[in-house]
Design a protein around this motif. Structure first.
Motif, PDB file in Angstrom:
ATOM      1  N   THR A   1     -47.064   1.918  35.201  1.00 51.26           N
ATOM      2  CA  THR A   1     -48.242   1.862  34.344  1.00 51.26           C
ATOM      3  C   THR A   1     -47.908   1.856  32.860  1.00 51.26           C
ATOM      4  OG1 THR A   1     -48.437   4.268  34.366  1.00 51.26           O
ATOM      5  CG2 THR A   1     -49.646   3.040  36.066  1.00 51.26           C
ATOM      6  N   SER A   2     -46.648   1.854  32.521  1.00 55.26           N
ATOM      7  CA  SER A   2     -46.253   1.890  31.127  1.00 55.26           C
ATOM      8  C   SER A   2     -46.777   0.665  30.390  1.00 55.26           C
ATOM      9  CB  SER A   2     -44.726   1.917  31.028  1.00 55.26           C
ATOM     10  OG  SER A   2     -44.309   1.690  29.709  1.00 55.26           O
ATOM     11  N   PRO A   3     -47.351   0.876  29.175  1.00 56.25           N
ATOM     12  CA  PRO A   3     -47.801  -0.288  28.412  1.00 56.25           C
ATOM     13  C   PRO A   3     -46.633  -1.197  28.016  1.00 56.25           C
ATOM     14  CG  PRO A   3     -48.161   1.760  27.181  1.00 56.25           C
ATOM     15  CD  PRO A   3     -47.625   2.133  28.519  1.00 56.25           C
ATOM     16  N   ALA A   4     -45.418  -0.644  28.015  1.00 64.77           N
ATOM     17  CA  ALA A   4     -44.247  -1.443  27.674  1.00 64.77           C
ATOM     18  C   ALA A   4     -43.832  -2.353  28.827  1.00 64.77           C
ATOM     19  CB  ALA A   4     -43.089  -0.532  27.290  1.00 64.77           C
ATOM     20  N   GLY A   5     -44.327  -2.094  30.014  1.00 69.32           N
ATOM     21  CA  GLY A   5     -44.001  -2.925  31.166  1.00 69.32           C
ATOM     22  C   GLY A   5     -42.794  -2.409  31.918  1.00 69.32           C
ATOM     23  N   ILE A   6     -42.326  -3.233  32.836  1.00 65.59           N
ATOM     24  CA  ILE A   6     -41.188  -2.904  33.692  1.00 65.59           C
ATOM     25  C   ILE A   6     -39.980  -3.682  33.191  1.00 65.59           C
ATOM     26  CG2 ILE A   6     -40.316  -3.085  36.044  1.00 65.59           C
ATOM     27  CD1 ILE A   6     -42.669  -1.627  36.635  1.00 65.59           C
ATOM     28  N   HIS A   7     -38.863  -3.008  33.060  1.00 68.43           N
ATOM     29  CA  HIS A   7     -37.636  -3.672  32.650  1.00 68.43           C
ATOM     30  C   HIS A   7     -36.853  -4.098  33.888  1.00 68.43           C
ATOM     31  CE1 HIS A   7     -38.634  -1.439  28.975  1.00 68.43           C
ATOM     32  NE2 HIS A   7     -38.123  -2.504  28.394  1.00 68.43           N
ATOM     33  N   LEU A   8     -36.404  -5.345  33.885  1.00 70.04           N
ATOM     34  CA  LEU A   8     -35.581  -5.908  34.956  1.00 70.04           C
ATOM     35  C   LEU A   8     -34.381  -6.590  34.339  1.00 70.04           C
ATOM     36  CD1 LEU A   8     -38.307  -7.724  37.075  1.00 70.04           C
ATOM     37  CD2 LEU A   8     -37.213  -5.557  37.582  1.00 70.04           C
ATOM     38  N   VAL A   9     -33.312  -6.675  35.101  1.00 73.23           N
ATOM     39  CA  VAL A   9     -32.140  -7.417  34.668  1.00 73.23           C
ATOM     40  C   VAL A   9     -32.164  -8.753  35.394  1.00 73.23           C
ATOM     41  CG1 VAL A   9     -29.625  -7.452  34.562  1.00 73.23           C
ATOM     42  CG2 VAL A   9     -30.852  -5.280  34.275  1.00 73.23           C
ATOM     43  N   CYS A  10     -32.074  -9.831  34.639  1.00 77.62           N
ATOM     44  CA  CYS A  10     -32.070 -11.170  35.219  1.00 77.62           C
ATOM     45  C   CYS A  10     -30.804 -11.361  36.056  1.00 77.62           C
ATOM     46  CB  CYS A  10     -32.137 -12.224  34.113  1.00 77.62           C
ATOM     47  SG  CYS A  10     -32.047 -13.926  34.726  1.00 77.62           S
ATOM     48  N   ALA A  11     -30.976 -11.855  37.270  1.00 81.90           N
ATOM     49  CA  ALA A  11     -29.848 -12.077  38.171  1.00 81.90           C
ATOM     50  C   ALA A  11     -28.965 -13.236  37.717  1.00 81.90           C
ATOM     51  CB  ALA A  11     -30.361 -12.365  39.579  1.00 81.90           C
ATOM     52  N   HIS A  12     -29.473 -14.085  36.843  1.00 81.83           N
ATOM     53  CA  HIS A  12     -28.728 -15.274  36.431  1.00 81.83           C
ATOM     54  C   HIS A  12     -27.956 -15.083  35.133  1.00 81.83           C
ATOM     55  CE1 HIS A  12     -30.599 -17.600  39.614  1.00 81.83           C
ATOM     56  NE2 HIS A  12     -31.708 -16.968  39.308  1.00 81.83           N
ATOM     57  N   CYS A  13     -28.574 -14.414  34.147  1.00 81.61           N
ATOM     58  CA  CYS A  13     -27.910 -14.285  32.845  1.00 81.61           C
ATOM     59  C   CYS A  13     -27.689 -12.830  32.431  1.00 81.61           C
ATOM     60  CB  CYS A  13     -28.697 -15.036  31.773  1.00 81.61           C
ATOM     61  SG  CYS A  13     -30.296 -14.292  31.344  1.00 81.61           S
ATOM     62  N   ASP A  14     -28.106 -11.886  33.258  1.00 78.80           N
ATOM     63  CA  ASP A  14     -27.949 -10.450  33.014  1.00 78.80           C
ATOM     64  C   ASP A  14     -28.696  -9.945  31.780  1.00 78.80           C
ATOM     65  OD1 ASP A  14     -26.447  -9.960  35.311  1.00 78.80           O
ATOM     66  OD2 ASP A  14     -24.549 -10.379  34.298  1.00 78.80           O
ATOM     67  N   SER A  15     -29.673 -10.716  31.300  1.00 80.19           N
ATOM     68  CA  SER A  15     -30.516 -10.246  30.203  1.00 80.19           C
ATOM     69  C   SER A  15     -31.500  -9.211  30.735  1.00 80.19           C
ATOM     70  CB  SER A  15     -31.324 -11.402  29.601  1.00 80.19           C
ATOM     71  OG  SER A  15     -30.479 -12.317  28.980  1.00 80.19           O
ATOM     72  N   VAL A  16     -31.837  -8.245  29.892  1.00 81.72           N
ATOM     73  CA  VAL A  16     -32.866  -7.280  30.253  1.00 81.72           C
ATOM     74  C   VAL A  16     -34.204  -7.859  29.798  1.00 81.72           C
ATOM     75  CG1 VAL A  16     -33.718  -4.926  29.933  1.00 81.72           C
ATOM     76  CG2 VAL A  16     -31.259  -5.361  30.019  1.00 81.72           C
ATOM     77  N   VAL A  17     -35.142  -7.932  30.743  1.00 79.86           N
ATOM     78  CA  VAL A  17     -36.432  -8.569  30.502  1.00 79.86           C
ATOM     79  C   VAL A  17     -37.531  -7.548  30.760  1.00 79.86           C
ATOM     80  CG1 VAL A  17     -37.956 -10.445  31.256  1.00 79.86           C
ATOM     81  CG2 VAL A  17     -35.481 -10.765  31.278  1.00 79.86           C
ATOM     82  N   ARG A  18     -38.538  -7.528  29.898  1.00 80.58           N
ATOM     83  CA  ARG A  18     -39.695  -6.660  30.087  1.00 80.58           C
ATOM     84  C   ARG A  18     -40.842  -7.483  30.642  1.00 80.58           C
ATOM     85  NH1 ARG A  18     -44.152  -5.883  27.446  1.00 80.58           N
ATOM     86  NH2 ARG A  18     -43.424  -7.021  25.647  1.00 80.58           N
TER      87      ARG A  18
ATOM     88  N   PRO B   1     -42.682 -14.212  37.564  1.00 79.30           N
ATOM     89  CA  PRO B   1     -42.192 -14.225  36.184  1.00 79.30           C
ATOM     90  C   PRO B   1     -40.801 -14.851  36.075  1.00 79.30           C
ATOM     91  CG  PRO B   1     -42.025 -12.021  37.098  1.00 79.30           C
ATOM     92  CD  PRO B   1     -42.763 -12.855  38.107  1.00 79.30           C
ATOM     93  N   LYS B   2     -40.553 -15.444  34.907  1.00 82.74           N
ATOM     94  CA  LYS B   2     -39.269 -16.082  34.634  1.00 82.74           C
ATOM     95  C   LYS B   2     -38.591 -15.394  33.463  1.00 82.74           C
ATOM     96  CE  LYS B   2     -40.500 -20.504  36.481  1.00 82.74           C
ATOM     97  NZ  LYS B   2     -40.300 -21.903  36.460  1.00 82.74           N
ATOM     98  N   CYS B   3     -37.284 -15.501  33.437  1.00 83.25           N
ATOM     99  CA  CYS B   3     -36.499 -14.956  32.340  1.00 83.25           C
ATOM    100  C   CYS B   3     -36.754 -15.801  31.093  1.00 83.25           C
ATOM    101  CB  CYS B   3     -35.017 -14.984  32.701  1.00 83.25           C
ATOM    102  SG  CYS B   3     -33.921 -14.457  31.355  1.00 83.25           S
ATOM    103  N   PRO B   4     -37.115 -15.180  29.969  1.00 85.01           N
ATOM    104  CA  PRO B   4     -37.348 -15.963  28.762  1.00 85.01           C
ATOM    105  C   PRO B   4     -36.066 -16.562  28.169  1.00 85.01           C
ATOM    106  CG  PRO B   4     -37.612 -13.619  28.305  1.00 85.01           C
ATOM    107  CD  PRO B   4     -37.398 -13.765  29.784  1.00 85.01           C
ATOM    108  N   LYS B   5     -34.916 -16.035  28.555  1.00 82.51           N
ATOM    109  CA  LYS B   5     -33.659 -16.544  28.010  1.00 82.51           C
ATOM    110  C   LYS B   5     -33.135 -17.745  28.797  1.00 82.51           C
ATOM    111  CE  LYS B   5     -29.085 -15.083  26.527  1.00 82.51           C
ATOM    112  NZ  LYS B   5     -28.144 -13.967  26.440  1.00 82.51           N
ATOM    113  N   CYS B   6     -33.046 -17.609  30.148  1.00 79.21           N
ATOM    114  CA  CYS B   6     -32.448 -18.690  30.948  1.00 79.21           C
ATOM    115  C   CYS B   6     -33.487 -19.468  31.767  1.00 79.21           C
ATOM    116  CB  CYS B   6     -31.369 -18.138  31.869  1.00 79.21           C
ATOM    117  SG  CYS B   6     -31.980 -17.154  33.252  1.00 79.21           S
ATOM    118  N   HIS B   7     -34.722 -18.991  31.795  1.00 82.54           N
ATOM    119  CA  HIS B   7     -35.857 -19.650  32.462  1.00 82.54           C
ATOM    120  C   HIS B   7     -35.774 -19.681  33.983  1.00 82.54           C
ATOM    121  CE1 HIS B   7     -37.101 -20.662  28.450  1.00 82.54           C
ATOM    122  NE2 HIS B   7     -35.932 -21.219  28.235  1.00 82.54           N
ATOM    123  N   HIS B   8     -34.873 -18.904  34.576  1.00 83.35           N
ATOM    124  CA  HIS B   8     -34.830 -18.770  36.043  1.00 83.35           C
ATOM    125  C   HIS B   8     -35.859 -17.734  36.469  1.00 83.35           C
ATOM    126  CE1 HIS B   8     -30.803 -20.674  35.847  1.00 83.35           C
ATOM    127  NE2 HIS B   8     -31.143 -21.091  37.057  1.00 83.35           N
TER     128      HIS B   8
END
Length: 153
Positions: A8-25, A35-42
């Motif tokens: 329920t956090s207003p900041a959202g859920i943090h996930l690590v992209c399986a393709h580029c290892d970026s942390v995504v909210r 949802p897609k990774c904003p960095k690698c679009h996977h």
């Protein structure tokens, strides 16, 4: 972050992209919307377990708000191969409730040693970077889902 604030956090859920290892909210309400990774679009959810290496393991363990369920296995292990399709199906069914990963114990011996893996398959459930449950031995889909149920809510 507590269990209730993770979803329920207003900041959202943090996930690590399986393709580029970026942390995504991701806003919690968008988890089921592909949802897609904003960095690698996977896509962030592929319905398959992640192949975790020593290099990526800690990032997925510590930076994702979802529980991490890890299968320590080896390609020569008959029970591991028997359980693999059940683990894959659990990953597909629960992909927005937990991250699923596989660690090949032959390829990543340092991770196996770090977690004291004595037999395979061994499943470990992690939450907020800490081990919360462990199960050794192969399970069918029903047994696996029952074991996962308290850890992925």
């Amino acid at each position: 972050m507590s269990d209730s604030t993770a979803s329920t956090s207003p900041a959202g859920i943090h996930l690590v992209c399986a393709h580029c290892d970026s942390v995504v909210r991701i806003p919690a309400e968008r988890l089921d919307q592909g949802p897609k990774c904003p960095k690698c679009h996977h896509g962030l959810f592929g319905g398959h377990p992640l192949e975790l290496t020593t290099a990526a393991f800690d990032r997925h363990l510590s930076r994702s708000d979802l529980p991490l369920i890890v299968d320590f296995w080896a390609p020569w292990c008959g029970p591991c191969r028997m359980m693999a399709p059940h683990f894959e199906e659990a990953a597909r069914r629960l992909q927005t409730k937990a991250r699923f990963g596989k660690v090949n114990s032959d390829d990543e011996p340092s991770l196996s040693a770090r977690f004291g893996i004595r037999g395979i398959p061994t499943l470990i459930a992690f939450k907020q970077g800490r081990e919360i449950a462990r199960q050794s031995g192969a399970m069918d889909l029903g047994g696996l889902l029952r074991w996962l149920q308290p850890h992925v809510q």
